[in-house]
Write an enzyme that holds these catalytic residues in place. Sequence first.
Site, PDB file in Angstrom:
ATOM      1  N   ARG A 126       0.858  -1.180   0.000  1.00  0.00           N
ATOM      2  CA  ARG A 126       0.000   0.000   0.000  1.00  0.00           C
ATOM      3  C   ARG A 126       0.895   1.232   0.000  1.00  0.00           C
ATOM      4  O   ARG A 126       2.056   1.163   0.395  1.00  0.00           O
ATOM      5  CB  ARG A 126      -0.909   0.011   1.219  1.00  0.00           C
ATOM      6  CG  ARG A 126      -1.833  -1.204   1.313  1.00  0.00           C
ATOM      7  CD  ARG A 126      -2.640  -1.183   2.603  1.00  0.00           C
ATOM      8  NE  ARG A 126      -3.545  -2.333   2.692  1.00  0.00           N
ATOM      9  CZ  ARG A 126      -3.232  -3.506   3.229  1.00  0.00           C
ATOM     10  NH1 ARG A 126      -2.005  -3.694   3.727  1.00  0.00           N
ATOM     11  NH2 ARG A 126      -4.103  -4.496   3.255  1.00  0.00           N
TER      12      ARG A 126
ATOM     13  N   LYS B  76      -1.709  -2.607   7.637  1.00  0.00           N
ATOM     14  CA  LYS B  76      -3.129  -2.490   7.934  1.00  0.00           C
ATOM     15  C   LYS B  76      -3.524  -3.543   8.961  1.00  0.00           C
ATOM     16  O   LYS B  76      -3.175  -4.716   8.826  1.00  0.00           O
ATOM     17  CB  LYS B  76      -3.950  -2.665   6.649  1.00  0.00           C
ATOM     18  CG  LYS B  76      -5.425  -2.345   6.814  1.00  0.00           C
ATOM     19  CD  LYS B  76      -6.137  -2.375   5.477  1.00  0.00           C
ATOM     20  CE  LYS B  76      -7.607  -1.993   5.636  1.00  0.00           C
ATOM     21  NZ  LYS B  76      -8.315  -1.992   4.332  1.00  0.00           N
TER      22      LYS B  76
ATOM     23  N   HIS C  13      -2.740   2.980  -5.624  1.00  0.00           N
ATOM     24  CA  HIS C  13      -3.329   1.709  -5.190  1.00  0.00           C
ATOM     25  C   HIS C  13      -3.626   0.792  -6.371  1.00  0.00           C
ATOM     26  O   HIS C  13      -3.695  -0.429  -6.212  1.00  0.00           O
ATOM     27  CB  HIS C  13      -4.609   1.955  -4.398  1.00  0.00           C
ATOM     28  CG  HIS C  13      -4.950   0.855  -3.447  1.00  0.00           C
ATOM     29  ND1 HIS C  13      -4.209   0.589  -2.315  1.00  0.00           N
ATOM     30  CD2 HIS C  13      -5.936  -0.079  -3.475  1.00  0.00           C
ATOM     31  CE1 HIS C  13      -4.728  -0.437  -1.674  1.00  0.00           C
ATOM     32  NE2 HIS C  13      -5.782  -0.867  -2.357  1.00  0.00           N
TER      33      HIS C  13
ATOM     34  N   ARG D  94      -1.041  -1.806  -6.709  1.00  0.00           N
ATOM     35  CA  ARG D  94      -1.215  -2.973  -5.837  1.00  0.00           C
ATOM     36  C   ARG D  94      -2.177  -3.970  -6.478  1.00  0.00           C
ATOM     37  O   ARG D  94      -1.932  -5.180  -6.467  1.00  0.00           O
ATOM     38  CB  ARG D  94      -1.739  -2.497  -4.476  1.00  0.00           C
ATOM     39  CG  ARG D  94      -2.048  -3.602  -3.469  1.00  0.00           C
ATOM     40  CD  ARG D  94      -2.401  -2.964  -2.135  1.00  0.00           C
ATOM     41  NE  ARG D  94      -3.078  -3.862  -1.219  1.00  0.00           N
ATOM     42  CZ  ARG D  94      -2.475  -4.695  -0.375  1.00  0.00           C
ATOM     43  NH1 ARG D  94      -1.157  -4.754  -0.357  1.00  0.00           N
ATOM     44  NH2 ARG D  94      -3.158  -5.463   0.445  1.00  0.00           N
TER      45      ARG D  94
ATOM     46  N   HIS E 225      -3.628  -9.826   3.317  1.00  0.00           N
ATOM     47  CA  HIS E 225      -5.061  -9.951   3.528  1.00  0.00           C
ATOM     48  C   HIS E 225      -5.348 -10.943   4.651  1.00  0.00           C
ATOM     49  O   HIS E 225      -4.735 -12.004   4.714  1.00  0.00           O
ATOM     50  CB  HIS E 225      -5.754 -10.446   2.246  1.00  0.00           C
ATOM     51  CG  HIS E 225      -5.838  -9.393   1.180  1.00  0.00           C
ATOM     52  ND1 HIS E 225      -6.069  -9.707  -0.156  1.00  0.00           N
ATOM     53  CD2 HIS E 225      -5.719  -8.043   1.232  1.00  0.00           C
ATOM     54  CE1 HIS E 225      -6.088  -8.576  -0.859  1.00  0.00           C
ATOM     55  NE2 HIS E 225      -5.884  -7.571  -0.042  1.00  0.00           N
TER      56      HIS E 225
ATOM     57  N   TYR F  48      -9.332 -10.718  -7.193  1.00  0.00           N
ATOM     58  CA  TYR F  48      -8.376 -10.612  -8.304  1.00  0.00           C
ATOM     59  C   TYR F  48      -8.442 -11.803  -9.257  1.00  0.00           C
ATOM     60  O   TYR F  48      -7.813 -11.769 -10.306  1.00  0.00           O
ATOM     61  CB  TYR F  48      -6.957 -10.476  -7.752  1.00  0.00           C
ATOM     62  CG  TYR F  48      -6.768  -9.234  -6.915  1.00  0.00           C
ATOM     63  CD1 TYR F  48      -6.824  -7.973  -7.486  1.00  0.00           C
ATOM     64  CD2 TYR F  48      -6.551  -9.324  -5.543  1.00  0.00           C
ATOM     65  CE1 TYR F  48      -6.677  -6.832  -6.717  1.00  0.00           C
ATOM     66  CE2 TYR F  48      -6.393  -8.188  -4.764  1.00  0.00           C
ATOM     67  CZ  TYR F  48      -6.459  -6.945  -5.364  1.00  0.00           C
ATOM     68  OH  TYR F  48      -6.309  -5.819  -4.590  1.00  0.00           O
TER      69      TYR F  48
END
Length: 336
Positions: free
Chosen positions: A152, A177, A283, A286, A309, A318
């Site tokens: 990120r 995150k 972003h 990414r 994630h 994706y």
Amino acid sequence: MNEGFRQTGEGRTEEEGRPPKLLDQLRTALRVRRYSLRTEDAYVDWVKRFILFSGTRHPSALGAVDVGAFLNHLAVDRRVSGSTQNQAKSALLFLYRELLGVELPWLSEVVQAKRPPRLPVVLTPGEVRILLDQLEGTMGLVVQVLYGTGMRLMEGLRLRVKDVEFERREITIRDGKGGKDRVTMLPDRLVAPLRAHLERVRVLHERDLAEGFGEVFLPDALADKFKAAPRSWGWQWVFPSNLRSVDPRSGLTRRHHLQPESVQKAVRLAARAGELVKPVTPHVLRHSFATHLLAGGHDIRTVQELLGHKDVATTMIYTHVLNRGGRGVASPLDGL
């Protein structure tokens, strides 16, 4: 992740004998709970807007009708996105629960704005090459790092020198995150330019030290525990700002990392110069990283780990790239 610098900042002190104002109390409450400076600014701004919308009345004198009217105003009149509306709601929840000490069940029951599912914007490898060709210098390197590692934007800007491992070709991402650490790859193509960049950064750091500066922000009171750490080379930012600035929380003059707005602007201008028709932001790199890995045959669990994630379901978005339009079904038009 509570570091942050701004060129200017509103005062944090009050005159002797005067109680702190509501917004100053709000900032203090957010800092005690270790919210980031970006979140602090956002929450304070939403509370300001709420107060102005309600005729400058104190929030303690307001109720469910007022909060509901404000959130409805954002959704209907301002037509803000679902994520923006939810951020405003979170700010008001914090204000009432944590600062005013008022538990308002009706506020938590306010309908959470739904965020419709959207497929991410993904660049083709050719479009990525076009974008990179428009960038040079530090900004070009930042963008290559973002695409080459899947980080990120703020994760890339918060990189410390000590977290780049050239021998193992790894980069450790700290406090990402959700407060999690993870490891991603260091592309071979970035080794030489990143080494050269860090040599220039080290010269800049040594000049700062010679001028009586050179300290960097450290999280979790590490500066008090390790007195020499703030001035040590390993803790410096990989992508420091060209200018020193004042930390609005401590009042110390330090060199912060590059501002995210600078990178966002550079990417936007590069996309325009390359005549890319897709909306391109940092972003998007990414998204492109993840999609290109899956298209290259890498398993989804590996991609999930590299992206950080929590749930593989998040990474599943994706996999649309693996389906040729219409989930691989041939159009009847092609059969004519």
